[in-house]
Design a protein around this motif. Structure first.
Motif, PDB file in Angstrom:
ATOM      1  N   ALA A  58       0.835  -1.210   0.000  1.00  0.00           N
ATOM      2  CA  ALA A  58       0.000   0.000   0.000  1.00  0.00           C
ATOM      3  C   ALA A  58       0.866   1.255   0.000  1.00  0.00           C
ATOM      4  O   ALA A  58       1.853   1.351   0.727  1.00  0.00           O
ATOM      5  N   TYR A  59       0.478   2.221  -0.823  1.00  0.00           N
ATOM      6  CA  TYR A  59       1.117   3.534  -0.807  1.00  0.00           C
ATOM      7  C   TYR A  59       0.140   4.530  -0.178  1.00  0.00           C
ATOM      8  O   TYR A  59      -1.062   4.246  -0.049  1.00  0.00           O
ATOM      9  N   ARG A  60       0.637   5.680   0.231  1.00  0.00           N
ATOM     10  CA  ARG A  60      -0.164   6.584   1.053  1.00  0.00           C
ATOM     11  C   ARG A  60      -1.427   7.056   0.350  1.00  0.00           C
ATOM     12  O   ARG A  60      -2.465   7.244   0.985  1.00  0.00           O
ATOM     13  N   SER A  61      -1.384   7.238  -0.971  1.00  0.00           N
ATOM     14  CA  SER A  61      -2.540   7.760  -1.693  1.00  0.00           C
ATOM     15  C   SER A  61      -3.488   6.664  -2.196  1.00  0.00           C
ATOM     16  O   SER A  61      -4.453   6.959  -2.902  1.00  0.00           O
ATOM     17  N   LEU A  62      -3.236   5.418  -1.821  1.00  0.00           N
ATOM     18  CA  LEU A  62      -3.994   4.289  -2.365  1.00  0.00           C
ATOM     19  C   LEU A  62      -5.474   4.350  -1.997  1.00  0.00           C
ATOM     20  O   LEU A  62      -5.840   4.516  -0.833  1.00  0.00           O
ATOM     21  N   HIS A  63      -6.322   4.210  -2.998  1.00  0.00           N
ATOM     22  CA  HIS A  63      -7.758   4.034  -2.821  1.00  0.00           C
ATOM     23  C   HIS A  63      -8.185   2.783  -3.586  1.00  0.00           C
ATOM     24  O   HIS A  63      -7.642   2.458  -4.642  1.00  0.00           O
ATOM     25  N   ILE A  64      -9.187   2.102  -3.039  1.00  0.00           N
ATOM     26  CA  ILE A  64      -9.683   0.898  -3.689  1.00  0.00           C
ATOM     27  C   ILE A  64     -10.362   1.271  -5.001  1.00  0.00           C
ATOM     28  O   ILE A  64     -10.919   2.366  -5.137  1.00  0.00           O
ATOM     29  N   ASP A  65     -10.335   0.377  -5.993  1.00  0.00           N
ATOM     30  CA  ASP A  65     -10.946   0.655  -7.290  1.00  0.00           C
ATOM     31  C   ASP A  65     -12.368   0.115  -7.415  1.00  0.00           C
ATOM     32  O   ASP A  65     -13.009   0.301  -8.440  1.00  0.00           O
ATOM     33  N   THR A  66     -12.850  -0.567  -6.384  1.00  0.00           N
ATOM     34  CA  THR A  66     -14.226  -1.067  -6.343  1.00  0.00           C
ATOM     35  C   THR A  66     -15.049  -0.161  -5.443  1.00  0.00           C
ATOM     36  O   THR A  66     -14.603   0.193  -4.347  1.00  0.00           O
ATOM     37  N   SER A  67     -16.231   0.212  -5.882  1.00  0.00           N
ATOM     38  CA  SER A  67     -17.030   1.140  -5.080  1.00  0.00           C
ATOM     39  C   SER A  67     -17.630   0.447  -3.855  1.00  0.00           C
ATOM     40  O   SER A  67     -17.767  -0.784  -3.812  1.00  0.00           O
ATOM     41  N   ARG A  68     -17.993   1.269  -2.892  1.00  0.00           N
ATOM     42  CA  ARG A  68     -18.431   0.801  -1.576  1.00  0.00           C
ATOM     43  C   ARG A  68     -19.528  -0.268  -1.645  1.00  0.00           C
ATOM     44  O   ARG A  68     -19.472  -1.282  -0.954  1.00  0.00           O
TER      45      ARG A  68
END
Length: 439
Positions: A58-68
């Protein structure tokens, strides 16, 4: 530490990431006793930023690519007050809430690394941990993840600057005012290029094959919700759904070739799309450049397939991961790059009863809800509520899966673990329903 049930634990879970905690919860629901060993000091796996187990990319700006709405465990929805796309920190909080709600955390032995897993003469599994203890179990569930052992490319020549794999990338700060080349055009490569481009002097993406770029939003709605609408609500086949999504992506972003991204050789239904809302606008604003494949490293420069040569201070290789199990001898089980994986229902090797793998899949979409079904399938088998077929029948199913996969996906390392979420989950649920009805 082990489950509080009276029976002595005879099942071992390796890893306490999103797969391991799902298996622990499913086993507990069946009243099965188990040990769960986690190398790090806390749960969460790759979603724990700077995890002290050394396995998080994981990098600090990581966001998941699947929606909630499509991301969480089915029996523990992600709260509606969370954003459409969770950060690694928010997803970790969700995993911790899940483990605490279902009282899984007390069953995990932290700071305990599994050193070896061997089959004994009596048909059981001998597990040795870093404290020197050896324990015998009737079953072992491997849930150590498959995104931690970096795959590095091999290019001729040498490079004098900084070189890292994307698994080592954390923030853009070390690359301030540097010319940076990111090799790859998958989700991590694109995320990192976008993260870098406003701090680095220049950023270029090198791609050998091109990509189908899919935005995170279309008409203000997360793209995967459109896909879920066609697949689940309208019950369209996966192939038709993906063809529709390819057309919608074209309407949303237009011809990606004008941004310099090479056209892939295969249609989107045969490849993973690269998910990014920002890549094309940043290319269009001149923040990110596109280069073809690297052909040679030349000291302080890199030569490319189109004959160009550019100076760089750093190279980040976003070139994927090898799937490895340090505690298993390769002669027992391994996943060679680009080769077929012989696992019945993508979970258990024919001829090795009692050995299971959770989360060793790469679906289109979220892995977490898929792993929850895998976990219940494994628990049903271990609770003798679902009979597994013979090794010969398992082998036939494996061959059938390989044939379908070859017709559908590309023959490359990236698709070694590929499954179709809809048909795969449907098959697992039918297994459980059919066997339950027959008892």
């Amino acid at each position: 530490m082990h489950d509080t049930a009276a029976a002595s634990p005879d099942i071992c879970i390796i890893g306490a990431g999103s797969s391991g905690v799902a298996v622990a919860k499913a086993l507990r629901d069946r009243g099965l006793s188990f040990d769960c060993f986690e190398k790090g000091s806390n749960l969460g796996g790759m979603w724990r930023y700077e995890n002290d187990n050394g396995l998080s990319c994981a990098y600090r700006s990581l966001h998941i690519d699947t929606s909630r709405n499509n991301l969480g465990y089915p029996d523990f929805p992600i709260p509606a007050d969370q954003p459409d796309f969770l950060s690694h920190r928010q997803l970790l909080n969700y995993l911790e809430s899940y483990a605490d709600h279902f009282k899984v955390r007390p069953a995990i032995a932290f700071n305990t690394e599994v050193i070896s897993v061997e089959k004994t003469g009596g048909g059981r599994w001998r597990v040795v941990t870093n404290d020197g203890r050896a324990r015998n179990y009737r079953a072992v569930v491997v849930a150590n993840g498959h995104l931690w052992n970096p795959r590095h490319p091999s290019f001729p020549g040498t490079f004098d600057g900084i070189t890292i794999h994307s698994s080592e990338y954390r923030t853009a700060a070390p690359f301030d005012d540097k010319n940076v080349l990111v090799v790859g055009i998958g989700n991590s490569a694109v995320d990192i290029a976008v993260d870098l481009c406003k701090r680095a002097k220049s950023v270029a993406l090198s791609t050998r094959t091109g990509a189908h770029v899919m935005p995170k939003y279309m008409m203000g709605i997360p793209t995967d919700r459109w896909s879920a609408f066609f697949s689940r609500k309208l019950k369209f086949p996966t192939l038709l759904t993906r063809m529709i999504m390819a057309r919608l992506a074209y309407f949303a972003v237009g011809n990606q070739r004008r941004f310099g991204i090479p056209k892939p050789k295969h249609p989107m239904w045969r490849e993973h799309a690269t998910i990014s809302q920002e890549l094309l606008p940043y290319i269009g604003h001149g923040w990110i450049g596109i280069k073809p494949n690297v052909v040679k490293l030349a000291g302080d420069a890199v030569e490319f397939a189109d004959g160009s040569r550019n100076p760089f201070d750093a190279i980040i290789y976003a070139t994927g991961y090898k799937t490895t199990f340090p505690f298993l001898t390769p002669s027992l089980f391994s996943v060679p790059d680009g080769e077929m994986v012989d696992l019945y229902r993508r979970m258990t090797p024919p001829g090795l009863p009692g050995l299971f793998f959770a989360g060793l899949v790469q679906p289109i979409g979220a892995t977490i809800p898929l792993v929850e079904v895998q976990a219940r399938w494994i628990a049903a088998a271990l609770a003798d509520r679902m009979a597994l077929p013979s090794a010969a029948e398992m082998a036939r199913e494996v061959r059938s899966h390989h044939e379908r996969k070859q017709r559908t996906w590309l023959n490359s390392a990236r698709y070694t673990l590929e499954v179709d979420f809809k048909s795969y989950v449907g098959a697992l649920r039918k297994d459980m329903e059919r066997n339950q009805a027959g008892l």
